[in-house]
Design a protein around this motif. Structure first.
Motif, PDB file in Angstrom:
ATOM      1  N   ALA A 155      -0.134   0.981   5.795  1.00  0.00           N
ATOM      2  CA  ALA A 155      -0.758  -0.269   5.756  1.00  0.00           C
ATOM      3  C   ALA A 155      -1.113  -1.083   6.840  1.00  0.00           C
ATOM      4  O   ALA A 155      -2.142  -1.776   7.104  1.00  0.00           O
ATOM      5  CB  ALA A 155      -0.147  -1.301   4.848  1.00  0.00           C
ATOM      6  N   HIS A 177       0.717  -1.167   0.047  1.00  0.00           N
ATOM      7  CA  HIS A 177       0.005   0.139  -0.040  1.00  0.00           C
ATOM      8  C   HIS A 177       1.013   1.255   0.000  1.00  0.00           C
ATOM      9  O   HIS A 177       1.636   1.335   0.990  1.00  0.00           O
ATOM     10  CB  HIS A 177      -0.822   0.013   1.091  1.00  0.00           C
ATOM     11  N   HIS A 197      -4.393   0.015   8.636  1.00  0.00           N
ATOM     12  CA  HIS A 197      -5.576  -0.502   8.021  1.00  0.00           C
ATOM     13  C   HIS A 197      -5.480  -1.955   8.385  1.00  0.00           C
ATOM     14  O   HIS A 197      -6.677  -2.646   8.608  1.00  0.00           O
ATOM     15  CB  HIS A 197      -5.315  -0.582   6.350  1.00  0.00           C
ATOM     16  N   ILE A 198      -4.369  -2.947   8.763  1.00  0.00           N
ATOM     17  CA  ILE A 198      -4.560  -4.183   9.148  1.00  0.00           C
ATOM     18  C   ILE A 198      -5.071  -4.143  10.561  1.00  0.00           C
ATOM     19  O   ILE A 198      -5.881  -5.198  10.780  1.00  0.00           O
ATOM     20  CB  ILE A 198      -3.221  -4.862   8.738  1.00  0.00           C
TER      21      ILE A 198
END
Lengths: 132, 132, 132
Positions: free
Chosen positions: B81, B76, B84-85
């Motif tokens: 990222a 990303h 987001h995870i």
């Protein structure tokens, strides 16, 4: 609101509560809607997984133990920080769909209470709201 | 639908929103039913955990940082990222049970907004549906 | 209750189902309330994350694979224990808020079915309850 009492026997334990939850839904006479299963503890959680092979529960427990080990220089003084963290990863609530007076579950699905800091006396709360 | 505005101050931060959510439920005059707390952001989440010892929040943040490090050759391009995870691991929504005009929480439970890519201006949405 | 059919093509795959869910909500003519999206499988899940950059999905898949590797001396004999564990970490259900006949999503949010043991034919169930 309904309540299930659970007495866990091990330190980490996954307990099948599917039958108790289904009985509450059946007895409520509500034929369709939503049902929330809520765990009012900070070192326990609720999940859905396979109810056929009990080894799945062991694999979940062992993997969470590897990812969040009991001893890892946590700052929480009570010593059970790992249990708190696992509770947040798995989650304190699950919401189910009620259809024809039963919670809709997949063929292999069961509802499981997750004890991460037992043995303890635990409670699970259930609420049902009707659909259209 | 109701809204809570949050201004996070750190990059990763867990903010107690219990009082704001309880006030909304109380003011709604709905005495029993379900209450969903929803985070409309992809790098933030909502969890339930201990509100007594703030070190629990730090242990959760530190463990998630260890499991999902900020730099890990993610694809990303925005560079966040990991946030987001973490949002998908903790989850964007929690559903609570309302009883006697209040969200039912365990003795030690609080409702926490999880900022994983702050500081930012954030929102949390609340919806309530009545029970029977 | 409504149903979405999904045919996954890869072993691990994150499938955007936002449009299908929004269409069901729109067609229901319910203007506000709650909508639960439920996955009746033990090796799949549902999450909310960014729908703009598809690399976010890849980063989520790769990180879960690293945290819960396919081979790790699991005891579950079917060989897909990792898929079961990921399903419990991400979760089988998400609950959304309906406002003005639509699910409320953040600007960058989409609803994603997570396949952890495909390719398979999968189902997602949707239930809606009206607000006040």
């Amino acid at each position: 609101m309904w309540k299930i009492n659970i007495e866990t026997k091990g330190h980490t334990e996954i307990v099948d509560i599917t039958d108790e939850v289904q009985k509450i839904v059946r007895d409520s006479k509500i034929t369709n809607g939503l049902c929330t299963v809520y765990v009012p503890h900070t070192t326990a959680a609720v999940t859905v997984n396979e109810n056929a092979d009990p080894s799945v529960k062991n694999d979940i427990i062992r993997t969470l133990d590897r990812l969040v080990p009991w001893n890892d220089r946590y700052t929480h003084l009570e010593g059970n920080a790992a249990a708190h963290i696992k509770a947040s990863i798995i989650g304190s609530d699950r919401t189910f769909i009620i259809r024809d007076g039963q919670i809709v579950l997949g063929t292999w699905q069961g509802i499981f209470f997750c004890e991460f800091d037992g043995p303890r006396r635990r409670k699970v709360y259930i609420e049902i709201v009707p659909g259209v």
